[in-house]
Scaffold this motif. Structure first.
Motif, PDB file in Angstrom:
ATOM      1  N   GLU A 177      24.349  63.751  23.253  1.00  0.00           N
ATOM      2  CA  GLU A 177      23.493  64.886  23.573  1.00  0.00           C
ATOM      3  C   GLU A 177      24.245  65.988  24.294  1.00  0.00           C
ATOM      4  O   GLU A 177      24.078  67.176  23.992  1.00  0.00           O
ATOM      5  N   ILE A 178      25.092  65.620  25.241  1.00  0.00           N
ATOM      6  CA  ILE A 178      25.806  66.634  26.013  1.00  0.00           C
ATOM      7  C   ILE A 178      26.837  67.362  25.157  1.00  0.00           C
ATOM      8  O   ILE A 178      27.073  68.565  25.315  1.00  0.00           O
ATOM      9  N   ILE A 179      27.461  66.639  24.208  1.00  0.00           N
ATOM     10  CA  ILE A 179      28.422  67.287  23.318  1.00  0.00           C
ATOM     11  C   ILE A 179      27.704  68.221  22.360  1.00  0.00           C
ATOM     12  O   ILE A 179      28.172  69.332  22.091  1.00  0.00           O
ATOM     13  N   HIS A 180      26.573  67.772  21.829  1.00  0.00           N
ATOM     14  CA  HIS A 180      25.776  68.645  20.969  1.00  0.00           C
ATOM     15  C   HIS A 180      25.376  69.916  21.718  1.00  0.00           C
ATOM     16  O   HIS A 180      25.476  71.030  21.169  1.00  0.00           O
ATOM     17  N   ALA A 181      24.943  69.763  22.962  1.00  0.00           N
ATOM     18  CA  ALA A 181      24.513  70.919  23.743  1.00  0.00           C
ATOM     19  C   ALA A 181      25.678  71.855  24.043  1.00  0.00           C
ATOM     20  O   ALA A 181      25.540  73.085  23.979  1.00  0.00           O
ATOM     21  N   THR A 182      26.840  71.289  24.345  1.00  0.00           N
ATOM     22  CA  THR A 182      28.010  72.110  24.675  1.00  0.00           C
ATOM     23  C   THR A 182      28.494  72.898  23.473  1.00  0.00           C
ATOM     24  O   THR A 182      28.699  74.117  23.551  1.00  0.00           O
ATOM     25  N   LEU A 183      28.687  72.221  22.345  1.00  0.00           N
ATOM     26  CA  LEU A 183      29.177  72.894  21.150  1.00  0.00           C
ATOM     27  C   LEU A 183      28.157  73.880  20.589  1.00  0.00           C
ATOM     28  O   LEU A 183      28.515  74.958  20.113  1.00  0.00           O
ATOM     29  N   ARG A 184      26.880  73.500  20.684  1.00  0.00           N
ATOM     30  CA  ARG A 184      25.844  74.415  20.215  1.00  0.00           C
ATOM     31  C   ARG A 184      25.763  75.649  21.114  1.00  0.00           C
ATOM     32  O   ARG A 184      25.486  76.763  20.652  1.00  0.00           O
ATOM     33  N   GLY A 185      26.027  75.457  22.409  1.00  0.00           N
ATOM     34  CA  GLY A 185      26.043  76.591  23.327  1.00  0.00           C
ATOM     35  C   GLY A 185      27.143  77.581  22.979  1.00  0.00           C
ATOM     36  O   GLY A 185      26.933  78.803  23.014  1.00  0.00           O
ATOM     37  N   ILE A 186      28.323  77.066  22.628  1.00  0.00           N
ATOM     38  CA  ILE A 186      29.420  77.943  22.209  1.00  0.00           C
ATOM     39  C   ILE A 186      29.052  78.660  20.917  1.00  0.00           C
ATOM     40  O   ILE A 186      29.321  79.855  20.745  1.00  0.00           O
ATOM     41  N   GLU A 187      28.410  77.930  20.001  1.00  0.00           N
ATOM     42  CA  GLU A 187      27.980  78.530  18.742  1.00  0.00           C
ATOM     43  C   GLU A 187      26.979  79.659  18.983  1.00  0.00           C
ATOM     44  O   GLU A 187      27.041  80.723  18.331  1.00  0.00           O
ATOM     45  N   LYS A 188      26.067  79.464  19.922  1.00  0.00           N
ATOM     46  CA  LYS A 188      25.085  80.508  20.241  1.00  0.00           C
ATOM     47  C   LYS A 188      25.750  81.718  20.873  1.00  0.00           C
ATOM     48  O   LYS A 188      25.339  82.863  20.631  1.00  0.00           O
ATOM     49  N   GLU A 189      26.759  81.478  21.692  1.00  0.00           N
ATOM     50  CA  GLU A 189      27.486  82.593  22.295  1.00  0.00           C
ATOM     51  C   GLU A 189      28.165  83.442  21.229  1.00  0.00           C
ATOM     52  O   GLU A 189      28.164  84.682  21.304  1.00  0.00           O
ATOM     53  N   ILE A 190      28.741  82.779  20.227  1.00  0.00           N
ATOM     54  CA  ILE A 190      29.395  83.496  19.133  1.00  0.00           C
ATOM     55  C   ILE A 190      28.368  84.325  18.358  1.00  0.00           C
ATOM     56  O   ILE A 190      28.607  85.490  18.029  1.00  0.00           O
ATOM     57  N   ALA A 191      27.212  83.715  18.061  1.00  0.00           N
ATOM     58  CA  ALA A 191      26.155  84.442  17.349  1.00  0.00           C
ATOM     59  C   ALA A 191      25.643  85.610  18.180  1.00  0.00           C
ATOM     60  O   ALA A 191      25.436  86.712  17.654  1.00  0.00           O
TER      61      ALA A 191
END
Length: 247
Positions: A177-191
């Motif tokens: 869960e924490i890895i999903h949240a971290t990587l998804r957070g970076i993805e959202k920052e890029i978007a």
């Protein structure tokens, strides 16, 4: 039509919009630097590029090149505001249109392919787990196993968790869960970055378009009146844009 005539875009506004474009380009170029050398460099050993293309190092270099082109677009717009020319204006609109397509594709793909992104993260975690390389994940995120300590109890292979993990603590949680949240957070920052850059570029191009929509090609002010000189006149001189109402 009367409203459009009343609402005129000044040359100063064209200049200011492109200065804003330049500042935003520099800010988000610095953000790309942070992603490459700070955030993603800590995850380099995970080999994300083989699974998550949007977060790979080479894609961030492409983003950096795009923002450099974005900054060039802003500088070109500033030059047009100070010394307008047909060639520079056409190049500005062409480069801007290409940038808009690319920025929109990145922002849309980050939202449209959410399921594929989650699947890629799961595949990445599975590879690290089967390769007995989960100790780096646990020490970095202070977690234990993919879903928790129970992963070590159920696995057939005799595994021991990393000393730097939190597996010995009662409040220790799994890493998925924490890895999903971290990587998804970076993805959202890029978007988010691409959406902001897209909107600002749209506004700058619209201001440029409204300002020069009635512009005409201006003749060379130094054209000779002599018929002899006309025979040797160089037709390669660049055309300039004349402001509406300019003599």
């Amino acid at each position: 039509m009367r409203l459009l005539r009343w609402f005129r875009i000044s040359r100063d506004l064209v200049l200011e919009s492109n200065v804003l474009l330049l500042v935003i380009g520099i800010i988000f170029l610095a953000d790309v630097y942070i992603h490459i050398f700070v955030k993603l460099s800590t995850l380099e050993s995970f080999e994300m590029g083989n699974y998550i293309v949007s977060l790979s190092a080479w894609m961030n270099w492409v983003r950096g090149f795009t923002l450099i082109t974005y900054i060039f677009e802003a500088i070109l717009g500033i030059r047009i505001a100070r010394s307008p020319s047909l060639f520079a204006y056409a190049g500005y609109m062409l480069i801007g249109f290409i940038l808009l397509i690319y920025l929109a594709s990145i922002a849309i793909s980050s939202i449209a392919f959410l399921d594929e992104f989650n699947l890629s993260v799961d595949m990445l975690l599975q590879k690290l787990w089967l390769g007995n390389r989960f100790d780096k994940v646990e020490s970095l995120f202070e977690c234990c196993g993919k879903t928790g300590v129970i992963d070590y109890l159920e696995t057939i292979v005799n595994r021991t968790w990393s000393r730097e993990s939190c597996c010995g603590m009662e409040t220790c949680h799994g890493c998925r869960e924490i890895i999903h949240a971290t990587l998804r957070g970076i993805e959202k920052e890029i978007a988010r970055d691409n959406i902001i850059v897209f909107v600002v570029l749209c506004i700058a191009m619209l201001i440029m378009l409204l300002h020069y929509k009635d512009a005409e090609l201006a003749d060379d002010p130094y054209e000779s009146e002599s018929s002899d000189d006309d025979d040797y006149k160089d037709d390669s001189e660049p055309s300039t844009l004349k402001y509406p109402g300019q003599q």
